[in-house]
Scaffold this active site. Structure first.
Site, PDB file in Angstrom:
ATOM      1  N   LYS A 204      12.721  35.743  19.949  1.00 40.44           N
ATOM      2  CA  LYS A 204      13.846  35.388  19.812  1.00 40.44           C
ATOM      3  C   LYS A 204      14.698  34.706  21.106  1.00 40.44           C
ATOM      4  CE  LYS A 204      15.732  38.500  16.055  1.00 40.44           C
ATOM      5  NZ  LYS A 204      16.287  37.337  15.227  1.00 40.44           N
TER       6      LYS A 204
ATOM      7  N   ARG B  57      11.826  41.574   5.852  1.00 41.98           N
ATOM      8  CA  ARG B  57      11.270  41.479   4.507  1.00 41.98           C
ATOM      9  C   ARG B  57       9.880  42.038   4.303  1.00 41.98           C
ATOM     10  NH1 ARG B  57      11.853  35.087   4.728  1.00 41.98           N
ATOM     11  NH2 ARG B  57      13.518  35.633   6.144  1.00 41.98           N
TER      12      ARG B  57
HETATM   13  N1  BES Z   1      17.417  40.458  11.967  1.00 45.96           N
HETATM   14  C1  BES Z   1      16.926  39.030  11.871  1.00 45.96           C
HETATM   15  C2  BES Z   1      18.233  38.539  11.164  1.00 45.96           C
HETATM   16  C3  BES Z   1      19.812  38.623  11.902  1.00 45.96           C
HETATM   17  C4  BES Z   1      19.893  37.480  12.567  1.00 45.96           C
HETATM   18  C5  BES Z   1      20.540  39.647  11.752  1.00 45.96           C
HETATM   19  C6  BES Z   1      21.226  37.320  13.102  1.00 45.96           C
HETATM   20  C7  BES Z   1      21.677  39.714  12.389  1.00 45.96           C
HETATM   21  C8  BES Z   1      22.249  38.293  13.117  1.00 45.96           C
HETATM   22  C9  BES Z   1      15.997  38.888  10.962  1.00 45.96           C
HETATM   23  O1  BES Z   1      15.073  39.789  11.142  1.00 45.96           O
HETATM   24  C10 BES Z   1      15.562  37.610  11.347  1.00 45.96           C
HETATM   25  O2  BES Z   1      15.230  37.284  12.495  1.00 45.96           O
HETATM   26  N2  BES Z   1      15.717  36.665  10.569  1.00 45.96           N
HETATM   27  C11 BES Z   1      15.282  35.163  10.927  1.00 45.96           C
HETATM   28  C12 BES Z   1      14.360  34.649   9.803  1.00 45.96           C
HETATM   29  C13 BES Z   1      13.824  33.460   9.873  1.00 45.96           C
HETATM   30  C14 BES Z   1      12.753  33.667  10.718  1.00 45.96           C
HETATM   31  C15 BES Z   1      13.117  32.797   8.687  1.00 45.96           C
HETATM   32  C16 BES Z   1      16.312  34.412  10.953  1.00 45.96           C
HETATM   33  O3  BES Z   1      17.362  34.604  10.304  1.00 45.96           O
HETATM   34  O4  BES Z   1      16.609  33.618  11.968  1.00 45.96           O
HETATM   35 MN    MN Z   2      13.629  39.232  12.770  1.00 47.10          MN
END
Ligand code: BES
Ligand code: MN
Ligand code: ZN
Length: 497
Positions: A278, A352
């Site tokens: 990230k 997931r």
């Molecule tokens: N934990 C994150 C989702 C999230 C994002 C929670 C912002 C709270 C605030 C999750 O694991 C994630 O990173 N999801 C990605 C999925 C994507 C790579 C398909 C996302 O939402 O960007």
């Molecule tokens: Mn994630």
């Protein structure tokens, strides 16, 4: 915070502050429609009417005005809090008013606070909401601040019902249990990732289970390997912290109906994204990626205390998602517990993966109904902001139960679609499923992915990524973890019929 019920008229209440909710003067009927407001006004020689006239206070939500040594009353202070229009007043509104009162008074040294309600048909719901609001408003995410020499506490919160009766005591106890369980979840979420590893989360769950009379079992990495939880273990690979699967079991003394509820919570104690790392901006917030797991642990605490007649099993896969040298790579293919293979196209779609194995495992344990809570997608935050939880389901009957529980507990949840068309995005050239879809409808494709592992068991998925964290404090709630879904999950079990 001690919670008390007092059946007395307001002049007799002894407290550092007596709180009276006051409606907007623009309400139909205007003025002071509530009995308690009228009584306070009369005792204090028309003080509230005077406030209305002055223009200083009109009863809009969370406005405050305080009178020291109110005449005719034993209380030290009289605090009026705006409650908005009387025709739009709900228990949810009162929850906020009580929270705002506590947050306003606490820094002023008021160890005992009493809030006056009107008696009548709505009294039980209102009393419960007031207690919840007070306890939730009292929470501060300052566990790790050492300079708290001026810290003030609220020791007692009393609900005053001039014409009420003692039958409300049980309602107040259940409200207290729910709100304290929610604050317990908030405390877990607020711990930073260096202090809240999967191992620590398991220890906290075990400790709570011992206190509340739940069974707790913690599956270690080798046990999960033997079972074949390849998706969960793939996520754990990049971290030095070993993963765990936390199991909590509540068994009623007498079961009725044959249903067995399974609650599954995402317990990513830190989500760096893994190799699909990230951006650094805002990454600190990813300590709250175990908010679903914390909500499930909190709900189990309330369930253990409120003892519904339905068995409930909680499963919290707890894993740290890191980009260590053993981390899984984009393109890796893992074999899930279900037997299905998954191509990990993005290591940041890790929630997931761990939930897939936990959902499969919940089915093997005999759960007849599944509800998961997870900070699963940024897409749900885009869609619903920090206001609503996104609700996805494969089963309309269970969906309606969950939405009814959310409504009863005053938690905002919004149903989201799960049309078959979205599944077209989940095609992999090399495995049964990819772990991501395209750019569009990301919260839905994440839910569609989970459904593959929950089917055919009736299942509801709560995407709490938005609602689990408050970026800016509200008058009635601190910034930070909200503990959303605790009350709904507990209420679902407690009122199961
Ligand atoms: N934990 C994150 C989702 C999230 C994002 C929670 C912002 C709270 C605030 C999750 O694991 C994630 O990173 N999801 C990605 C999925 C994507 C790579 C398909 C996302 O939402 O960007
Ligand atoms: Mn994630
Ligand atoms: Zn995550």
């Amino acid at each position: 915070m001690r919670i008390k019920l007092e059946v007395a008229s307001i002049e007799r209440v002894e407290a550092d502050a007596l709180v009276v909710p006051i409606f907007d003067k623009e309400s139909p009927g205007g003025g002071l429609p509530s009995e308690s407001a009228q009584a306070a006004n009369d005792l204090a020689g028309g003080w509230i009417e005077e406030l209305y006239r002055s223009g200083e206070f009109s009863g809009k939500e969370f406005e405050t005005a305080m009178l020291y040594r109110p005449p005719g009353m034993k209380a030290r202070r009289l605090l009026v809090v705006g409650a908005g229009r009387s025709d739009r007043f709900t228990p949810a509104g009162l929850r906020k008013v009580a929270g705002a009162a506590v947050r306003f008074l606490k820094p002023k040294s008021t160890p005992t606070i009493a809030l006056v309600l009107d008696s009548g048909a709505a009294a039980a719901g209102q009393a419960a909401a007031a207690v919840e609001g007070a306890i939730l408003g009292d929470f501060e995410p300052d566990q790790l601040k050492t300079d708290k020499k001026d810290a003030k506490t609220v020791d007692t919160f009393t609900v005053v019902l001039p014409g009420g009766d003692e039958s409300l005591a049980e309602t107040l106890r259940s409200a207290q249990v729910l709100a304290e369980a929610q604050n317990f979840a908030r405390t877990l979420v607020n711990e930073p990732a260096n202090r809240m590893t999967p191992t620590v989360l398991a220890a906290r769950a075990r400790e709570m289970a011992a206190e509340c009379g739940l069974e707790c079992q913690v599956l270690a990495q080798d046990q999960m390997r033997e079972l074949g939880m390849g998706a969960l273990l793939g996520v754990a690979q990049g971290s030095a912290e070993p993963p765990v699967l936390i199991l909590l079991r509540y068994r009623p003394i007498e079961e009725s109906g044959g249903a067995h509820l399974g609650l599954v919570g995402k317990g990513i104690t830190f989500d760096s994204g893994g190799i699909s790392i990230k951006p650094s901006e805002g990454m600190d917030k990813m300590k709250y990626d175990m908010a679903g797991g914390a909500a499930v642990i909190g709900a189990m605490r309330a369930i253990a205390q409120l003892r519904p007649p339905i068995p409930v099993t909680a499963l919290i896969p707890a894993v740290e998602n890191m980009p260590g040298s053993r981390a899984q790579r984009p393109g890796d293919i893992v074999a899930t517990l279900s037997g299905k293979t998954v191509e990990v196209l993005n290591t940041d779609a890790e929630g997931r993966l761990i939930l897939a194995d936990a959902l499969t495992y919940a089915r093997t344990l005999g759960c007849t109904h599944l509800v998961d809570a997870a900070t699963l997608t940024g897409a749900i935050v885009v869609a619903l902001g920090q206001v609503n939880v996104g609700v996805f389901s494969s089963d309309d009957a269970l969906l309606q139960r969950v939405l009814a529980a959310a409504r009863a507990e005053g938690e905002k949840m919004w149903p989201m679609p799960m049309d078959e068309e979205y599944k077209e995005q989940l095609k992999s050239a090399f495995a049964d499923l990819p772990n991501i879809g395209t750019r569009w409808g990301g919260a839905v494709t994440a839910a569609m992915f989970l459904k593959e592992f929950a089917d055919p068991t009736p299942w509801v998925h709560l995407d709490i990524a938005g609602a689990a964290w408050l970026d800016d404090a509200k008058p009635f709630l601190a910034k930070g973890p909200t503990g959303v879904a605790v009350r709904t999950l507990a209420g679902l079990a407690v009122n199961w019929k």
